[in-house]
Design a protein around this motif. Sequence first.
Motif, PDB file in Angstrom:
ATOM      1  N   ALA A 102       5.994   3.320  12.253  1.00 44.55           N
ATOM      2  CA  ALA A 102       5.774   3.143  10.824  1.00 44.55           C
ATOM      3  C   ALA A 102       5.670   1.677  10.427  1.00 44.55           C
ATOM      4  O   ALA A 102       4.878   1.322   9.560  1.00 44.55           O
ATOM      5  N   VAL A 157      -6.729  -9.736  15.178  1.00 48.08           N
ATOM      6  CA  VAL A 157      -7.110 -10.936  14.427  1.00 48.08           C
ATOM      7  C   VAL A 157      -7.245 -12.145  15.345  1.00 48.08           C
ATOM      8  O   VAL A 157      -8.064 -13.031  15.117  1.00 48.08           O
ATOM      9  N   MET A 168      -7.514  -3.825  10.207  1.00 48.22           N
ATOM     10  CA  MET A 168      -7.500  -5.242  10.518  1.00 48.22           C
ATOM     11  C   MET A 168      -8.289  -6.025   9.484  1.00 48.22           C
ATOM     12  O   MET A 168      -8.958  -5.465   8.651  1.00 48.22           O
ATOM     13  N   PHE A 186       1.405  -1.251  13.315  1.00 47.02           N
ATOM     14  CA  PHE A 186       0.276  -1.817  12.571  1.00 47.02           C
ATOM     15  C   PHE A 186       0.284  -3.352  12.586  1.00 47.02           C
ATOM     16  O   PHE A 186      -0.711  -3.971  12.983  1.00 47.02           O
ATOM     17  N   ALA A 245       3.883   8.929   9.565  1.00 44.46           N
ATOM     18  CA  ALA A 245       5.230   8.380   9.694  1.00 44.46           C
ATOM     19  C   ALA A 245       6.024   8.351   8.405  1.00 44.46           C
ATOM     20  O   ALA A 245       7.241   8.509   8.421  1.00 44.46           O
ATOM     21  N   LEU A 246       5.338   8.178   7.312  1.00 43.06           N
ATOM     22  CA  LEU A 246       6.095   7.963   6.084  1.00 43.06           C
ATOM     23  C   LEU A 246       6.185   9.200   5.217  1.00 43.06           C
ATOM     24  O   LEU A 246       6.612   9.128   4.076  1.00 43.06           O
ATOM     25  N   ARG A 249       0.811  -1.224   0.000  1.00 40.77           N
ATOM     26  CA  ARG A 249       0.000   0.000   0.000  1.00 40.77           C
ATOM     27  C   ARG A 249       0.839   1.267   0.000  1.00 40.77           C
ATOM     28  O   ARG A 249       0.397   2.313  -0.451  1.00 40.77           O
ATOM     29  N   THR A 250       2.030   1.203   0.581  1.00 40.93           N
ATOM     30  CA  THR A 250       2.853   2.418   0.605  1.00 40.93           C
ATOM     31  C   THR A 250       3.792   2.492  -0.592  1.00 40.93           C
ATOM     32  O   THR A 250       4.581   3.410  -0.707  1.00 40.93           O
ATOM     33  N   ASP A 254      -8.066  -1.373   6.371  1.00 37.55           N
ATOM     34  CA  ASP A 254      -6.627  -1.278   6.144  1.00 37.55           C
ATOM     35  C   ASP A 254      -6.264   0.098   5.634  1.00 37.55           C
ATOM     36  O   ASP A 254      -5.340   0.738   6.094  1.00 37.55           O
ATOM     37  N   LEU A 259       8.206  11.335   5.289  1.00 38.59           N
ATOM     38  CA  LEU A 259       9.602  11.604   4.957  1.00 38.59           C
ATOM     39  C   LEU A 259      10.078  10.823   3.744  1.00 38.59           C
ATOM     40  O   LEU A 259      11.052  11.175   3.102  1.00 38.59           O
ATOM     41  N   LEU A 260       9.365   9.733   3.474  1.00 37.61           N
ATOM     42  CA  LEU A 260       9.923   8.819   2.487  1.00 37.61           C
ATOM     43  C   LEU A 260       9.557   9.190   1.057  1.00 37.61           C
ATOM     44  O   LEU A 260       8.456   9.642   0.770  1.00 37.61           O
ATOM     45  N   LEU A 265      -3.847   2.702   7.299  1.00 37.08           N
ATOM     46  CA  LEU A 265      -2.620   2.931   6.548  1.00 37.08           C
ATOM     47  C   LEU A 265      -2.504   4.366   6.088  1.00 37.08           C
ATOM     48  O   LEU A 265      -1.415   4.940   6.079  1.00 37.08           O
ATOM     49  N   MET A 325      -1.207   6.301   8.936  1.00 39.53           N
ATOM     50  CA  MET A 325       0.190   5.996   9.229  1.00 39.53           C
ATOM     51  C   MET A 325       1.101   6.564   8.174  1.00 39.53           C
ATOM     52  O   MET A 325       2.187   7.044   8.448  1.00 39.53           O
ATOM     53  N   LYS A 326       0.617   6.501   6.971  1.00 37.44           N
ATOM     54  CA  LYS A 326       1.373   7.021   5.847  1.00 37.44           C
ATOM     55  C   LYS A 326       1.627   8.509   6.066  1.00 37.44           C
ATOM     56  O   LYS A 326       2.733   9.005   5.947  1.00 37.44           O
ATOM     57  N   TYR A 375      -2.619  -5.380  14.419  1.00 36.00           N
ATOM     58  CA  TYR A 375      -3.387  -6.215  13.483  1.00 36.00           C
ATOM     59  C   TYR A 375      -3.457  -7.654  13.972  1.00 36.00           C
ATOM     60  O   TYR A 375      -4.531  -8.244  14.082  1.00 36.00           O
TER      61      TYR A 375
END
Lengths: 274, 416, 289
Positions: C21, C33, B1, C25, B19-20, A131-132, B8, B22-23, B12, B15-16, C29
Amino acid sequence: MVRRSSPLSVTLRYAASIIILGIMIFPLLWMFRVSLLGPGGIGFERLASTAITLGNYADLFTSSGMGRYLVNSSLVAAVVVGGNILFCFMVAYTLARYRSLSNKLLFISVILVLMIPVHIVIIPMYVLMVRTGMYDTYFALILPWLVNPIGVFLVKQYIESIPPSMEEAARIDGAGEFRILFQVVMPLCKPALAVLAIQVFFTNWNAFLFPFILTSSDELRTLPVGLALLQGHQAIDWQHLMAGSSIAVLPVLILFAFLQRQVVSGITAGAVKQ
Amino acid sequence: MSCKPKTDEKVLYKMKRIALALLICLTGASSAMGVTIEWWQFWTDSDIKPVIESMVTEFEEANPDIEVELRDLTWANGHEKIVISLASGSGPDVLELGSDWIAQFADKNQLADITEYIVDDSSEFQGWGMATYRDKVYAKPWILGTRVMFANRDLLDRAGHDEDFVPINFPDLVSSTQKVDALGDDIYGWGSNAPEKHRLYKKFLPFFWSYGGKIYSDDGKYVLLAAMPGIEGLRKYKWLHEHVGYVANQRGLEDAFLDGKIGYVISGDWLLKRIKKENRDIELTSMLIPGPKFPGFSFMGGEFLAINAASENKEAAMKLIDFITAPKNQVRFCKAAQAANPSSLTAQEDEYFTSNIHFQTFIKQIKLAKHPPVDPNWVKIEAAIEEAVEEALFGSGLVAEPLRKAALKVRQLKAE
Amino acid sequence: MRLSRSTAWLLALPWLITFGAFWLFPVIYSLIVGFTDYQLLEPEWHWVGLENFKQLLSDPDFISALENTFIFVIGTIPFTTVISLAMALLLNRKFPGRGLFRSGYFVPSITSLVVISLIFTSLYQRGGYVAMLAEMIGLTTPEYGFLQDSGTALYAIMAMDVWMSVGYYMLVFLSGLKAIPDELYEAAEISGAGRIRQFFSITLPLLKPTMLFVLVINSIKSFQVFIEIFVMTKGKFDTMTAVYFIYERGLTTEFAFGYASAAAYILLIIIAIFSVAQFLLLRRKAPLW
């Protein structure tokens, strides 16, 4: 410190060292010997013969892309080891010296990651990478591993065993936090950081599951994945597999031979005092 | 989950952001003009991979609008990677699957139903049975595999057999293994498998089938595992194991056979490849696995090509599969892999196979070979059967009881 | 005197980012689950509360997997710890050739576990080198090979594990030994304490932090033993361990990912209890300074 050793104890020490050495390296001598055999069986008679060929090594570089795997693995390992030396040290220092509830939680999170079986986290990790857009890129091979929990723990334990007197003395002298950190504490931690470097290097160098699941193109293939591909369907091609394994062991061994002095010579006698 | 994409994505997405940020995310780049399909396959030997690559190149030349991305899996962990990628909804278009995985994935609706595509092919290829689940076909047979019996000619000579002697039925085999076994303390009549996952049952089933044993009834409704004929098969298998058997894992058996310690062993085409590769000095005869009176049945498995149900390029994927499994390309593959059992009947007639006496045995044997039932729970059923065989061979000594216990388990596991 | 709060957090940042990061998760998760009946490749799932945990605790396969795991942990850790410490003490003294011995002892640790497992599978085979050696000194060997016998398979793998990991822990102990000031030994020598006395009253107490690291890390790793089992026995002959159970139920034979995740968390709790116990045991007395 000089202690006298009697000839008897010297002899005993050598005898013990050599016997242990034999036990430790026998299987790997076997590995190396097999890697030098031409095609054919790997029975005792052939191992005992003097016939030697480098053909298996040549094959690996010409027909199975070993060169590329080596470059990838080295690149990834170099970045990961560099990152770990700096980051693990930073995190370990704060864990060892800054005692608070939040820091305890932080330490728990470090250990927690170690305690979860990889097979359970691999699916969410895969989803995350896809996804990323990090799936099948160097990022997937590098970013999650830049702070190794074992490394943090190792350095933390080491810092805790160093008396804090030197830092306090430096602080009284008016040195800033970062100066203390990098110019006073870090040099003292050389033995632990050397162990860390070695450990992170070989862990990363041998990592199979995550690189295999999180990348798929040939261009990103690391050495362990390349080695796994050498294991055939029904029969193991021992000669090539052992040649590949020997190639894999060599860089770690060189790094170790180079760094093991650091492990034991980091602190000069008397540097650490009450 | 869970596997629901929406949740998801929410997690995500946050979180993206956090945290991300920077990427720099480098994506795979180029958007091709036509379609790109991804193919996951297992053959990475330096003898075989180049052939696969050149077939793909030829395919791309013949279909300029299709680009193929070839990806390798390892035998040990490939299944895992397929499961993980399918579970995350991001698998490849074309998958190579072992025959015992097809039902597992088809049952979960992960494979495209290709029944309509292959109507014209049905008589040209062998092995459809293994790819058919609930009357629909989910994969195309590529390279099959079976096991035949090998004998060490030298030991047979020493045991007093004529140079063209071949045991065609079980009593022949019994007397011959006894003669070979009597040759010396270090020489055994028969190579018998030690318990080893996914291998032991493949050696036992040929005897089970040859004596008329059936796992399920023909209509698939009942479990017949513990019926008399099957018990008889296990009894025969056990006789060999007990009286003339050298017991080791498959690898150990093959090592011992090549070292001249064993008279007869059941193995696949990889043994021929190994002999050639290791330049072994052994004179061997290959033969059909003997039954009660005449040749009996062997075990059949194979590699199949299937399409991911989620693929957006099913037409292109099918084209690739048809190209790879075309008779001419199967022959090319078999030559590179030294494999004996192409699924294409035309390919089986190729000189490469007809000129080799051992390959001929394999081609004959696969016509007398059965495959286990296509059941999503097969791996568990297999484990239950293996346990029974293990207990019969290594346990208390009774044969019927372990099979009966296994039959009860299988009844519960069996798909409705 | 202590670190300022802001510096402390700044220093913790690398881990906070990595954890947030990449690990947060997956960890959450899998925990969630564990409370569902989620099956891989199935579109639907339901909450089942503690059902998975209840079932697991009465699942004979899981219980026996836990038992095997305990045997593995309890049977390897004392050996690994004592042997690696002995090796470290042996090679801590300066003597010619020391570097060579260190490298030699360390080689198994840096070799890929998969490759080592393949090599040992062959060494443990019927008629293999280990059997030959054992027969030479008059031991009876399992008829079909060490890995084909319920009485020996797990122990054979444990022996390999000790062999393979002592090199790394030796290195850790070596670094720990260097943090012990030489003056302490000199003082002890002057006051007439013998070698053995020195070891127990100086070396061992001062090695505590290192010892704690070795024990905790080794336990965490051993509780999760998997690759050896995967390559060598596939869980047969009483070698089914907890993680192999999780792998088989969650990813291969069955796709019961919810059930497997619950099993993973039970294992995690066991590991956590074990680790905390080790922390408490070794932390009881204050360090010497």
